[in-house]
Scaffold this active site. Structure first.
Site, PDB file in Angstrom:
ATOM      1  N   ASP A  63       0.846  -1.202   0.000  1.00 35.26           N
ATOM      2  CA  ASP A  63       0.000   0.000   0.000  1.00 35.26           C
ATOM      3  C   ASP A  63       0.881   1.251   0.000  1.00 35.26           C
ATOM      4  O   ASP A  63       2.106   1.160   0.015  1.00 35.26           O
ATOM      5  CB  ASP A  63      -0.938  -0.024   1.224  1.00 35.26           C
ATOM      6  CG  ASP A  63      -0.178  -0.061   2.548  1.00 35.26           C
ATOM      7  OD1 ASP A  63       0.590   0.882   2.812  1.00 35.26           O
ATOM      8  OD2 ASP A  63      -0.339  -1.040   3.311  1.00 35.26           O
ATOM      9  N   HIS A  92       8.246  -5.659  -1.707  1.00 32.88           N
ATOM     10  CA  HIS A  92       7.361  -6.560  -2.451  1.00 32.88           C
ATOM     11  C   HIS A  92       6.495  -5.845  -3.476  1.00 32.88           C
ATOM     12  O   HIS A  92       5.460  -6.355  -3.882  1.00 32.88           O
ATOM     13  CB  HIS A  92       6.497  -7.361  -1.459  1.00 32.88           C
ATOM     14  CG  HIS A  92       7.309  -8.336  -0.646  1.00 32.88           C
ATOM     15  ND1 HIS A  92       6.929  -8.792   0.581  1.00 32.88           N
ATOM     16  CD2 HIS A  92       8.498  -8.929  -0.917  1.00 32.88           C
ATOM     17  CE1 HIS A  92       7.853  -9.632   1.043  1.00 32.88           C
ATOM     18  NE2 HIS A  92       8.808  -9.721   0.161  1.00 32.88           N
ATOM     19  N   GLY A 127       5.344  -5.634  12.924  1.00 31.86           N
ATOM     20  CA  GLY A 127       4.274  -6.397  12.285  1.00 31.86           C
ATOM     21  C   GLY A 127       4.716  -7.331  11.187  1.00 31.86           C
ATOM     22  O   GLY A 127       4.354  -7.147  10.023  1.00 31.86           O
TER      23      GLY A 127
HETATM   24  N1  LIG Z   1       3.072  -9.110  -2.036  1.00 32.94           N
HETATM   25  C1  LIG Z   1       2.370  -8.635  -1.050  1.00 32.94           C
HETATM   26  O1  LIG Z   1       1.353  -8.025  -1.192  1.00 32.94           O
HETATM   27  C2  LIG Z   1       2.867  -8.865   0.307  1.00 32.94           C
HETATM   28  C3  LIG Z   1       3.832  -9.841   0.468  1.00 32.94           C
HETATM   29  C4  LIG Z   1       4.290 -10.087   1.747  1.00 32.94           C
HETATM   30  C5  LIG Z   1       3.796  -9.337   2.808  1.00 32.94           C
HETATM   31  N2  LIG Z   1       2.861  -8.386   2.602  1.00 32.94           N
HETATM   32  C6  LIG Z   1       2.403  -7.620   3.743  1.00 32.94           C
HETATM   33  O2  LIG Z   1       3.509  -7.365   4.599  1.00 32.94           O
HETATM   34  C7  LIG Z   1       3.149  -7.513   5.969  1.00 32.94           C
HETATM   35  C8  LIG Z   1       4.049  -8.471   6.712  1.00 32.94           C
HETATM   36  O3  LIG Z   1       4.156  -9.668   5.995  1.00 32.94           O
HETATM   37  P1  LIG Z   1       4.146 -11.083   6.653  1.00 32.94           P
HETATM   38  O4  LIG Z   1       4.513 -12.080   5.630  1.00 32.94           O
HETATM   39  O5  LIG Z   1       4.931 -11.043   7.907  1.00 32.94           O
HETATM   40  O6  LIG Z   1       2.563 -11.192   6.958  1.00 32.94           O
HETATM   41  P2  LIG Z   1       1.821 -12.156   7.961  1.00 32.94           P
HETATM   42  O7  LIG Z   1       0.360 -12.037   7.679  1.00 32.94           O
HETATM   43  O8  LIG Z   1       2.447 -13.514   7.956  1.00 32.94           O
HETATM   44  O9  LIG Z   1       2.129 -11.548   9.385  1.00 32.94           O
HETATM   45  C9  LIG Z   1       1.528 -10.362   9.810  1.00 32.94           C
HETATM   46  C10 LIG Z   1       2.072 -10.068  11.202  1.00 32.94           C
HETATM   47  O10 LIG Z   1       1.461  -8.856  11.627  1.00 32.94           O
HETATM   48  C11 LIG Z   1       1.134  -8.976  12.998  1.00 32.94           C
HETATM   49  N3  LIG Z   1       0.084  -8.016  13.307  1.00 32.94           N
HETATM   50  C12 LIG Z   1      -1.267  -8.142  13.161  1.00 32.94           C
HETATM   51  N4  LIG Z   1      -1.887  -7.017  13.569  1.00 32.94           N
HETATM   52  C13 LIG Z   1      -0.902  -6.159  13.962  1.00 32.94           C
HETATM   53  C14 LIG Z   1      -0.898  -4.805  14.463  1.00 32.94           C
HETATM   54  N5  LIG Z   1      -2.036  -4.132  14.648  1.00 32.94           N
HETATM   55  N6  LIG Z   1       0.287  -4.228  14.757  1.00 32.94           N
HETATM   56  C15 LIG Z   1       1.474  -4.889  14.569  1.00 32.94           C
HETATM   57  N7  LIG Z   1       1.523  -6.160  14.094  1.00 32.94           N
HETATM   58  C16 LIG Z   1       0.352  -6.770  13.785  1.00 32.94           C
HETATM   59  C17 LIG Z   1       0.727 -10.422  13.181  1.00 32.94           C
HETATM   60  O11 LIG Z   1       0.866 -10.821  14.551  1.00 32.94           O
HETATM   61  C18 LIG Z   1       1.742 -11.138  12.265  1.00 32.94           C
HETATM   62  O12 LIG Z   1       2.924 -11.489  12.963  1.00 32.94           O
HETATM   63  C19 LIG Z   1       1.702  -7.983   5.971  1.00 32.94           C
HETATM   64  O13 LIG Z   1       0.897  -6.857   6.300  1.00 32.94           O
HETATM   65  C20 LIG Z   1       1.423  -8.407   4.545  1.00 32.94           C
HETATM   66  O14 LIG Z   1       0.125  -8.101   4.107  1.00 32.94           O
HETATM   67  C21 LIG Z   1       2.385  -8.130   1.378  1.00 32.94           C
END
Ligand SMILES: NC(=O)c1ccc[n+]([C@@H]2O[C@H](COP(=O)([O-])OP(=O)(O)OC[C@H]3O[C@@H](n4cnc5c(N)ncnc54)[C@H](O)[C@@H]3O)[C@@H](O)[C@H]2O)c1
Length: 215
Positions: free
Chosen positions: A78, A93, A158
């Protein structure tokens, strides 16, 4: 970071991303099998951006620039860090508000609308979201690793630390660099140089900021 703005994390519920198997919507094979579904998935994610706002944690990181030289390395696709006012952002990413040629990875351009199977780049190739899918190279990992190597302080906010190479970035920090990890369900435990704050970004980040001001 963006969860409290209303954007679901990668594996929010039962290992699914917005109800989809990540292998279906975040791999080149998934795109080849069902391009319409994949484009539609990212179209929905892109449309959602116009309904959400940066939260207090995005804004706190932007405000930190008044006192520190801040660089942000994000897995998020985003634009909420940009909208909160942060200046130096590496998107590991990719970015939902960009598209690229499905033939040439380096032909990347701004894109705010839906992507359809009719959309072509200037050279006539199908365009796709500018998103790094599983199994694809992560071109921004090198500048990100260099930043971690140079950092005096590292904050990790996060992440479940399951996706490599992003999850390995903390190991580029110098051994004495203090690390603050904020996550309500932390994937690593407290150690000599790692302070774990098991909270949401909006409540945990002010605590980490208080701690770094005493270093
Ligand atoms: N290509 C893509 O679009 C892509 C790829 C990888 C990751 N991402 C994004 O990057 C972020 C991290 O990736 P990931 O692989 O670790 O995702 P994940 O979903 O495996 O982990 C998300 C983490 O965020 C934590 N979390 C949830 N709510 C929270 C809050 N309010 N404050 C802080 N932490 C919180 C959870 O406990 C978890 O450890 C995610 O938001 C994901 O959507 C996007």
């Amino acid at each position: 970071m963006s969860a409290e703005s209303g954007i679901k994390t990668f594996r929010d519920a039962d290992g699914l991303w917005e109800g989809h198997d990540v292998m279906e919507v975040a791999t080149p094979e998934g795109f080849a099998r069902n391009p319409e579904l994949v484009l539609d998935f990212y179209n929905q994610r892109r449309r959602q951006l116009f309904e959400v706002e940066p939260n207090a944690a995005h804004k706190a990181l932007a405000a930190l620039e008044d006192h520190f030289d801040v660089s942000i390395i994000t897995q998020n696709v985003d634009d909420l860090h940009e909208r909160a006012g942060s200046s130096n952002i590496i998107h590991l990413h990719g970015e939902l508000l960009k598209a690229r040629s499905s033939y040439n990875d380096t032909d990347i351009f701004d894109w705010k609308n839906d992507i359809t199977l009719k959309d072509r780049c200037k050279k006539g190739h199908q365009i796709r979201p500018h998103i790094v899918w599983f199994g694809e190279a992560v071109p921004m990992i090198e500048p990100a690793a260099l930043l971690c190597e140079k950092a005096d302080i590292l904050m990790i906010i996060g992440t479940s630390m399951q996706v490599y190479p992003a999850a390995g970035l903390m190991h580029f920090a110098k051994p004495e660099t203090p690390i603050y990890y904020i996550d309500p369900k932390p994937a690593i435990t407290h150690s000599k140089h790692v302070t774990v704050i098991a909270e949401n970004a909006t409540t945990g980040l002010p605590k980490a900021i208080e701690l770094i001001q005493t270093i």
